[in-house]
Design a protein around this motif. Structure first.
Motif, PDB file in Angstrom:
ATOM      1  N   SER A  91       0.830  -1.211   0.000  1.00 42.27           N
ATOM      2  CA  SER A  91       0.000   0.000   0.000  1.00 42.27           C
ATOM      3  C   SER A  91       0.861   1.256   0.000  1.00 42.27           C
ATOM      4  N   GLU A  92       1.996   1.182   0.661  1.00 42.92           N
ATOM      5  CA  GLU A  92       2.927   2.318   0.678  1.00 42.92           C
ATOM      6  C   GLU A  92       3.594   2.485  -0.689  1.00 42.92           C
ATOM      7  N   GLN A  93       4.156   1.387  -1.216  1.00 46.30           N
ATOM      8  CA  GLN A  93       4.924   1.453  -2.456  1.00 46.30           C
ATOM      9  C   GLN A  93       4.074   1.821  -3.671  1.00 46.30           C
ATOM     10  N   LEU A  94       2.810   1.412  -3.666  1.00 45.26           N
ATOM     11  CA  LEU A  94       1.937   1.700  -4.807  1.00 45.26           C
ATOM     12  C   LEU A  94       1.174   3.010  -4.659  1.00 45.26           C
ATOM     13  N   GLY A  95       1.456   3.748  -3.588  1.00 46.26           N
ATOM     14  CA  GLY A  95       0.860   5.077  -3.423  1.00 46.26           C
ATOM     15  C   GLY A  95      -0.585   5.087  -2.964  1.00 46.26           C
ATOM     16  N   TYR A  96      -1.039   3.998  -2.347  1.00 46.15           N
ATOM     17  CA  TYR A  96      -2.441   3.920  -1.939  1.00 46.15           C
ATOM     18  C   TYR A  96      -2.767   4.823  -0.749  1.00 46.15           C
ATOM     19  N   PHE A  97      -1.799   5.067   0.129  1.00 43.82           N
ATOM     20  CA  PHE A  97      -2.041   5.998   1.235  1.00 43.82           C
ATOM     21  C   PHE A  97      -2.191   7.420   0.688  1.00 43.82           C
ATOM     22  N   LYS A  98      -1.313   7.788  -0.232  1.00 45.12           N
ATOM     23  CA  LYS A  98      -1.389   9.121  -0.844  1.00 45.12           C
ATOM     24  C   LYS A  98      -2.701   9.305  -1.590  1.00 45.12           C
ATOM     25  N   ALA A  99      -3.162   8.235  -2.237  1.00 39.63           N
ATOM     26  CA  ALA A  99      -4.421   8.299  -2.979  1.00 39.63           C
ATOM     27  C   ALA A  99      -5.606   8.597  -2.063  1.00 39.63           C
ATOM     28  N   GLU A 100      -5.460   8.263  -0.787  1.00 41.19           N
ATOM     29  CA  GLU A 100      -6.519   8.521   0.192  1.00 41.19           C
ATOM     30  C   GLU A 100      -6.333   9.856   0.913  1.00 41.19           C
ATOM     31  N   GLY A 101      -5.362  10.646   0.445  1.00 41.63           N
ATOM     32  CA  GLY A 101      -5.140  11.954   1.049  1.00 41.63           C
ATOM     33  C   GLY A 101      -4.284  11.926   2.301  1.00 41.63           C
ATOM     34  N   LEU A 102      -3.507  10.845   2.479  1.00 41.25           N
ATOM     35  CA  LEU A 102      -2.689  10.710   3.679  1.00 41.25           C
ATOM     36  C   LEU A 102      -1.202  10.870   3.367  1.00 41.25           C
ATOM     37  N   ASP A 103      -0.516  11.566   4.248  1.00 42.44           N
ATOM     38  CA  ASP A 103       0.935  11.695   4.177  1.00 42.44           C
ATOM     39  C   ASP A 103       1.477  10.839   5.314  1.00 42.44           C
ATOM     40  N   VAL A 104       1.904   9.627   4.969  1.00 43.42           N
ATOM     41  CA  VAL A 104       2.276   8.640   5.983  1.00 43.42           C
ATOM     42  C   VAL A 104       3.792   8.506   6.108  1.00 43.42           C
ATOM     43  N   GLU A 105       4.275   8.563   7.342  1.00 46.74           N
ATOM     44  CA  GLU A 105       5.688   8.300   7.627  1.00 46.74           C
ATOM     45  C   GLU A 105       5.757   7.009   8.436  1.00 46.74           C
ATOM     46  N   ILE A 106       6.428   6.000   7.882  1.00 43.83           N
ATOM     47  CA  ILE A 106       6.502   4.696   8.536  1.00 43.83           C
ATOM     48  C   ILE A 106       7.866   4.516   9.193  1.00 43.83           C
ATOM     49  N   SER A 107       7.855   4.269  10.506  1.00 43.45           N
ATOM     50  CA  SER A 107       9.089   4.030  11.259  1.00 43.45           C
ATOM     51  C   SER A 107       9.192   2.548  11.569  1.00 43.45           C
ATOM     52  N   ASP A 108      10.327   1.960  11.217  1.00 42.22           N
ATOM     53  CA  ASP A 108      10.512   0.517  11.393  1.00 42.22           C
ATOM     54  C   ASP A 108      11.341   0.228  12.645  1.00 42.22           C
ATOM     55  N   PHE A 109      10.776  -0.587  13.534  1.00 43.33           N
ATOM     56  CA  PHE A 109      11.448  -0.967  14.776  1.00 43.33           C
ATOM     57  C   PHE A 109      11.854  -2.439  14.717  1.00 43.33           C
ATOM     58  N   ALA A 110      12.638  -2.878  15.697  1.00 41.35           N
ATOM     59  CA  ALA A 110      13.152  -4.244  15.698  1.00 41.35           C
ATOM     60  C   ALA A 110      12.047  -5.278  15.881  1.00 41.35           C
ATOM     61  N   GLY A 111      10.955  -4.912  16.540  1.00 39.29           N
ATOM     62  CA  GLY A 111       9.858  -5.857  16.762  1.00 39.29           C
ATOM     63  C   GLY A 111       8.589  -5.141  17.159  1.00 39.29           C
ATOM     64  N   GLY A 112       7.492  -5.916  17.193  1.00 38.32           N
ATOM     65  CA  GLY A 112       6.189  -5.336  17.470  1.00 38.32           C
ATOM     66  C   GLY A 112       6.048  -4.682  18.832  1.00 38.32           C
ATOM     67  N   ALA A 113       6.761  -5.210  19.835  1.00 40.61           N
ATOM     68  CA  ALA A 113       6.673  -4.632  21.176  1.00 40.61           C
ATOM     69  C   ALA A 113       7.196  -3.201  21.184  1.00 40.61           C
ATOM     70  N   ARG A 114       8.247  -2.958  20.417  1.00 42.13           N
ATOM     71  CA  ARG A 114       8.809  -1.608  20.358  1.00 42.13           C
ATOM     72  C   ARG A 114       7.911  -0.669  19.559  1.00 42.13           C
TER      73      ARG A 114
END
Length: 344
Positions: A52-75
């Motif tokens: 969804s990020e790579q194909l621009g689907y968030f932008k298509a919905e009017g969203l400016d999304v910043e995704i932060s990647d952590f070592a695991g789900g708990a973090r």
């Protein structure tokens, strides 16, 4: 941003009987710039988010999304609680865990309908492995302590009569670091996602002893359907930002729809090169193995929510099944509208 105070006030919002999100008219997102936390984005577990990020689907919905990647789900969860993230792409069971602590978070769209987590023992360090009891005193690699990979390991250990305190859990991430930790002998076993586990399995580095990468395997391990990755946020955020939540659900379901018909070459062209971990063929073999575990339409299954609660309560005494209100851990209102829109 979300703060700890947000969580404590969320229960009041829900108790006050605030109108359900489905009653709001759709319109422009209330919040367009969003911070999303994820723990191990390169894993197939989060493939819908990446697509969804790579194909621009968030932008298509009017969203400016910043995704932060952590070592695991708990973090990633800690980022939400601490206020540096608005939304988490993470395991559904965190919504149950947090409710048991009096903090209300809610899934708004499902990404996976099977955990896609496998547990394997090192063929080097544990060549003579016979039963789960052999894991006592061993080091088990997980994406991060407290993450979904850790929860699955705890469940498997409990079925062998072991407690979490009987082993040592080591955070190794979900990509190249995890491969290196197992192959170098730093850990004796691993609970992790694909493509890591398939790569280790195919090279003969691990012997798989529990597998939820398929729907059949998930049924065998959990005794029913088991939801996996979802987008979750605080209950208050959902109530205050229904249009934003709808936009997020739309973007994810759009990605799920694309994945229904995407071929191997489509996946390779879309994901970042470093996700392949240097082995394109094995990456695609991994994808074929977990493909059916990806949600088709973003909808949470009620039976799956009950299975998740039962599994958590079976090894975590802090979770009292009769005290958890499952209906408050997820909503299908947004996913249902997105499903209708994209014919997912």
């Amino acid at each position: 941003m979300i703060t700890r105070r947000t969580f404590t006030s969320a229960a009041a919002f829900m108790a006050a009987g605030v109108a359900a999100p489905s009653l709001w008219a759709q319109g422009k997102p209330e919040k367009t710039k969003l911070a999303i936390a994820v723990g191990g984005k390169a894993a197939f577990y989060y493939l819908p988010l990446t697509i969804s990020e790579q194909l621009g689907y968030f932008k298509a919905e009017g969203l400016d999304v910043e995704i932060s990647d952590f070592a695991g789900g708990a973090r990633a969860l800690q980022a939400l609680v601490g206020g540096s993230a608005d939304v988490v792409s993470g395991a559904y069971e965190h919504t149950i865990n947090m409710q048991s602590k009096g903090q209300m978070i809610q899934s708004i769209v499902l990404q996976g309908r099977a955990p896609q987590i496998a547990v394997g023992v090192s063929t080097k360090n544990m060549a003579n492995y016979k039963t789960l009891a052999d894991l006592k005193g061993k080091k088990i690699g997980v994406s991060a302590p407290g993450s979904s990979t850790n929860m699955v390991a705890n469940l498997i250990l409990s079925r062998g009569g072991l407690k979490a305190s009987d082993v040592s859990f080591v955070g190794v991430g979900t990509s190249a670091g995890a491969l290196a930790a197992l192959r170098s002998g730093q850990i004796d076993a691993m609970s992790n996602t694909d493509p890591v586990m398939t790569m280790l399995e195919q090279k003969g580095d691990v012997k798989i002893i529990s597998d939820t990468r398929t729907l059949k395997g998930t049924q065998e391990v959990f005794g029913g359907n088991m939801p996996a990755a979802c987008l979750y946020t605080s209950a208050e955020f959902v109530q205050k930002n229904p249009n934003t939540c709808q936009a997020l659900a739309n973007a994810i379901v759009h990605g799920l729809k694309w994945l229904q018909t995407a071929g191997p070459s489509d996946i390779i062209k879309t994901v970042p090169d470093n996700y392949l971990l240097g082995d394109r063929a094995l990456y695609l073999a991994s994808f074929n193995k977990i493909r059916e575990a990806i949600s088709l339409d973003g909808m949470m299954n009620e039976e799956g929510a009950r299975t998740a609660l039962k599994a958590l309560a079976s090894f975590d005494p802090a979770i009292k099944a009769d005290k958890i209100e499952l209906s408050k851990t997820y909503t299908n209102d947004f996913a249902r509208k997105a499903k209708d829109r994209f014919k997912a």
